[in-house]
Write an enzyme that holds these catalytic residues in place. Structure first.
Site, short mmCIF file in Angstrom:
data_model
loop_
_atom_site.label_atom_id
_atom_site.label_comp_id
_atom_site.label_asym_id
_atom_site.label_seq_id
_atom_site.Cartn_x
_atom_site.Cartn_y
_atom_site.Cartn_z
N LYS A 90 0.83 -1.21 0.00
CA LYS A 90 0.00 0.00 0.00
C LYS A 90 0.86 1.26 0.00
O LYS A 90 0.64 2.19 -0.78
CB LYS A 90 -0.90 -0.02 1.24
CG LYS A 90 -1.58 1.29 1.56
CD LYS A 90 -2.44 1.18 2.79
CE LYS A 90 -1.77 1.52 4.08
NZ LYS A 90 -1.44 2.93 4.31
N ASN A 91 1.85 1.28 0.89
CA ASN A 91 2.63 2.51 1.04
C ASN A 91 3.61 2.76 -0.11
O ASN A 91 4.17 3.85 -0.21
CB ASN A 91 3.39 2.50 2.39
CG ASN A 91 2.45 2.73 3.56
OD1 ASN A 91 1.25 2.95 3.37
ND2 ASN A 91 2.97 2.67 4.77
N ARG B 286 -4.99 10.13 5.09
CA ARG B 286 -4.00 11.18 5.21
C ARG B 286 -3.05 11.22 4.00
O ARG B 286 -2.61 12.29 3.57
CB ARG B 286 -3.20 10.91 6.49
CG ARG B 286 -2.07 11.83 6.70
CD ARG B 286 -1.24 11.41 7.90
NE ARG B 286 0.09 11.96 7.78
CZ ARG B 286 0.41 13.21 8.09
NH1 ARG B 286 -0.49 14.00 8.58
NH2 ARG B 286 1.63 13.64 7.93
N CYS C 272 -5.61 8.10 9.89
CA CYS C 272 -5.51 7.41 11.17
C CYS C 272 -5.42 8.42 12.31
O CYS C 272 -4.73 9.43 12.21
CB CYS C 272 -4.25 6.57 11.21
SG CYS C 272 -4.36 5.06 10.27
N ARG D 14 0.02 14.50 13.61
CA ARG D 14 0.43 14.26 12.22
C ARG D 14 0.29 15.50 11.33
O ARG D 14 -0.51 15.51 10.40
CB ARG D 14 -0.36 13.08 11.63
CG ARG D 14 -0.23 11.84 12.44
CD ARG D 14 -0.83 10.63 11.76
NE ARG D 14 0.04 10.06 10.76
CZ ARG D 14 -0.23 8.96 10.08
NH1 ARG D 14 -1.35 8.33 10.29
NH2 ARG D 14 0.61 8.50 9.19
N PRO D 15 1.08 16.52 11.58
CA PRO D 15 1.00 17.72 10.73
C PRO D 15 1.65 17.50 9.36
O PRO D 15 2.25 16.45 9.12
CB PRO D 15 1.80 18.75 11.52
CG PRO D 15 2.75 17.94 12.35
CD PRO D 15 2.11 16.62 12.61
N VAL D 16 1.52 18.49 8.47
CA VAL D 16 2.14 18.39 7.14
C VAL D 16 3.07 19.58 6.89
O VAL D 16 3.35 19.93 5.76
CB VAL D 16 1.09 18.28 6.01
CG1 VAL D 16 0.40 16.94 6.02
CG2 VAL D 16 0.07 19.42 6.07
N ASP D 17 3.56 20.18 7.98
CA ASP D 17 4.41 21.37 7.84
C ASP D 17 5.69 21.10 7.04
O ASP D 17 6.13 21.96 6.27
CB ASP D 17 4.74 21.96 9.22
CG ASP D 17 5.28 20.93 10.20
OD1 ASP D 17 4.88 19.75 10.10
OD2 ASP D 17 6.10 21.28 11.06
N ASP E 34 4.72 0.82 12.14
CA ASP E 34 3.56 0.10 11.60
C ASP E 34 3.51 -1.37 12.07
O ASP E 34 2.55 -2.07 11.75
CB ASP E 34 3.55 0.16 10.07
CG ASP E 34 3.10 1.52 9.56
OD1 ASP E 34 2.66 2.35 10.37
OD2 ASP E 34 3.18 1.75 8.33
N ARG F 291 -8.49 -0.92 4.80
CA ARG F 291 -7.66 0.13 4.20
C ARG F 291 -6.29 -0.42 3.83
O ARG F 291 -5.66 0.08 2.91
CB ARG F 291 -7.46 1.28 5.19
CG ARG F 291 -8.68 2.14 5.41
CD ARG F 291 -8.33 3.33 6.29
NE ARG F 291 -7.08 3.93 5.85
CZ ARG F 291 -6.21 4.56 6.63
NH1 ARG F 291 -6.45 4.69 7.89
NH2 ARG F 291 -5.10 5.05 6.13
C1 UD1 Z 1 4.07 7.04 6.55
C2 UD1 Z 1 3.30 5.78 6.30
C3 UD1 Z 1 2.75 5.23 7.61
C4 UD1 Z 1 3.89 5.07 8.63
C5 UD1 Z 1 4.70 6.35 8.75
C6 UD1 Z 1 5.95 6.18 9.60
C7 UD1 Z 1 2.44 6.07 4.06
C8 UD1 Z 1 1.27 6.30 3.19
N1 UD1 Z 1 2.21 6.05 5.37
O1 UD1 Z 1 3.15 7.99 7.11
O2 UD1 Z 1 2.16 3.96 7.36
O3 UD1 Z 1 3.34 4.78 9.89
O4 UD1 Z 1 5.13 6.81 7.45
O5 UD1 Z 1 6.74 5.18 9.11
O6 UD1 Z 1 3.54 5.83 3.59
N2 UD1 Z 1 5.69 14.96 10.87
C9 UD1 Z 1 5.70 16.31 11.14
N3 UD1 Z 1 5.48 17.17 10.11
C10 UD1 Z 1 5.26 16.75 8.83
C11 UD1 Z 1 5.28 15.37 8.57
C12 UD1 Z 1 5.49 14.49 9.62
O7 UD1 Z 1 5.91 16.72 12.29
O8 UD1 Z 1 5.08 17.59 7.94
C13 UD1 Z 1 5.90 14.00 11.98
C14 UD1 Z 1 4.67 13.12 12.24
O9 UD1 Z 1 3.77 13.77 13.08
C15 UD1 Z 1 5.30 11.90 12.85
C16 UD1 Z 1 6.64 11.78 12.12
O10 UD1 Z 1 6.90 13.06 11.57
O11 UD1 Z 1 5.52 12.10 14.21
C17 UD1 Z 1 6.68 10.76 11.03
O12 UD1 Z 1 5.56 10.92 10.17
P1 UD1 Z 1 5.62 10.59 8.61
O13 UD1 Z 1 6.86 9.82 8.29
O14 UD1 Z 1 5.36 11.83 7.86
O15 UD1 Z 1 4.37 9.64 8.45
P2 UD1 Z 1 3.52 9.54 7.14
O16 UD1 Z 1 4.39 9.84 5.98
O17 UD1 Z 1 2.25 10.24 7.30
#
Ligand code: UD1
Length: 419
Positions: free
Chosen positions: A22-23, A93, A117, A122-125, A306, A398
């Site tokens: 999936k990922n 997400r 989830c 889980r921000p996107v900054d 995961d 999912r």
């Molecule tokens: C991806 C995987 C998810 C897995 C995760 C960690 C996909 C579709 N999903 O999620 O299954 O659990 O990696 O291996 O591939 N963070 C920030 N700011 C940001 C982005 C992330 O602070 O802009 C933080 C998150 O809150 C978290 C950490 O960084 O604490 C890691 O998150 P991230 O690697 O981004 O997870 P995803 O990519 O959403």
């Protein structure tokens, strides 16, 4: 709403084939936006998250067709709407993954701020800051991200923290940017490498994926591709744990074992006899006993977050004490309350779960709260005395393809039942 009914106690044995990851698939589907040529995928898993990504692409005007070999072909040539709506994004997400490709190819994207989830904030900054360094103008309006630019320009980006989809999004955005982009402190997950391989298959110039630094040389045109989605290491790991906790003997086929070391090394410490071939992993627990192992999640090559919920079940069934530390996400212990209702003895304090092994679990009605949490409840159900009913299984759909079929094939008593 359907539920899963499990009667615990059966030992698992036999072999199953791993599905596509999936990922790995989700960012590749988003990357089809970068090219106006036809892209065909083999081994796409049949999962709700993939359907959601299809709906997002379809709602923008992409043509998606299924051919007689069950391969999906996608053409984004006629994309007209550069928006991912809240109704779709709120369920997943990873919808944020279309942001980079849309801005790179069309100079505009409107994406609802993601849900998905419920595991921490889980921000996107990281995604937004990096995209703005590439030259995009970013605004947040009414719950939506609006990003626009004339042409992205390559630059050097140091991510402040490691993000898998952040790395992937910006890698995609950089493919059509002018000049060279250097990404540092990137995620090294195998799925990041898979995406780089896919991008290179459509004519991108990406090097360094799998290391701390990825370099992307911008190109003007991209081409067609026929690409096979690699197998899902988290699915494989989940079935290996199912085999271990039922004292079974199971072989997982069609898996690149080189990306599983962080999981199989722990399973060996837990007492499992593991035999590894290039595309196959077998776990035999028939002659040994489970032992508890401390787990500390970390970005790849560390132990995957995961797999944390699933390993928590294994440790709960191992005599002795262990500590599971969750270092990637906040609030990723929601499965613990439900596991304790089945007889586990787990005490969560901050980012640590202190586990005391128990002799038996008892079946119960339980509620799935997120994707991997649901997997842990199913695993517990496989070992519990009596009947376990897992509710809210849309979470499991999912990310696990036909889980009840695969587990039944290995000998589990598990069925999908209507409400
Ligand atoms: C991806 C995987 C998810 C897995 C995760 C960690 C996909 C579709 N999903 O999620 O299954 O659990 O990696 O291996 O591939 N963070 C920030 N700011 C940001 C982005 C992330 O602070 O802009 C933080 C998150 O809150 C978290 C950490 O960084 O604490 C890691 O998150 P991230 O690697 O981004 O997870 P995803 O990519 O959403």
């Amino acid at each position: 709403m359907e539920k899963l009914k499990i009667i615990g106690g059966n030992k698992l044995s036999g072999s199953i084939s791993c599905s596509g990851a999936k990922n790995a698939a989700l960012p590749m589907l988003a990357a089809t936006i970068l090219t106006d040529k036809l892209v065909t995928f083999k081994n796409l898993p049949y999962l709700q998250d993939i359907t959601t990504m299809f709906e997002i692409l379809g709602s923008m005007g992409a043509d998606i067709t299924l051919n007689e070999s069950m391969d999906f072909s996608i053409s984004t040539k006629n994309l007209k709407i550069f928006e991912a709506r809240y109704e779709l994004v709120k369920t997943m997400r990873a919808s944020i993954l279309v942001l980079g490709s849309l801005v790179a190819r069309h100079g505009f994207a409107r994406i609802a701020l993601p849900g998905g989830c419920a595991i921490g904030t889980r921000p996107v900054d990281f995604h937004l800051d990096a995209l703005s360094k590439l030259g995009a103008n970013i605004e947040l309006k009414g719950g939506y991200i609006e990003a626009s630019c004339k042409k992205l320009k390559g630059c050097e980006i140091n991510f402040p923290g490691i993000s898998v989809t952040g790395t992937e999004n910006i890698m995609m955005a950089s493919v059509l940017a002018e000049g060279v982009t250097v990404l540092r402190n990137v995620a090294k997950e195998p799925e990041v490498v898979d995406l780089a391989n896919f991008l290179n298959s459509i004519g991108a110039k990406v090097t360094g994926a799998g290391t701390d630094e990825i370099v992307i040389e911008g190109v003007k045109d991209l081409q067609e591709s026929n690409f096979t989605i690699p197998a899902d290491r988290i699915e494989a790991g989940t079935y290996l744990i199912a085999a271990a906790i039922t004292y079974g003997n199971v072989t997982i086929k069609n898996i690149d074992s080189s990306r599983m070391n962080n999981i199989t090394d722990h399973l060996k410490l837990s007492g499992a006899a593991i035999s590894i071939k290039e595309n196959e992993i077998s776990l035999d627990m028939e002659k040994s006993s489970l032992a508890p192992v401390d787990i500390s999640t970390a970005p790849f090559p560390g132990f995957p977050t995961d797999m944390q919920a699933q390993y928590t079940v294994l440790n709960s069934l191992s005599p002795g004490s262990s500590v599971v530390s969750e270092n990637v996400f906040e609030n990723r212990f929601m499965h613990v309350q439900e596991l304790n209702r089945m007889g586990c003895d787990i005490d969560v304090r901050g980012s640590n779960a202190f586990i005391k092994g128990v002799n038996k679990l008892t079946g119960a009605p339980v509620m799935a709260t997120d994707l991997r949490a649901s997997a842990s409840l199913i695993l517990a159900g496989l070992c519990a005395e009596g009947e376990t009913i897992v509710d809210r299984i849309y979470h499991i759909d999912r990310g696990y393809e036909r889980i009840e079929e695969k587990l039944s094939y290995l000998g589990a008593n598990i069925t999908r039942v209507p409400n």
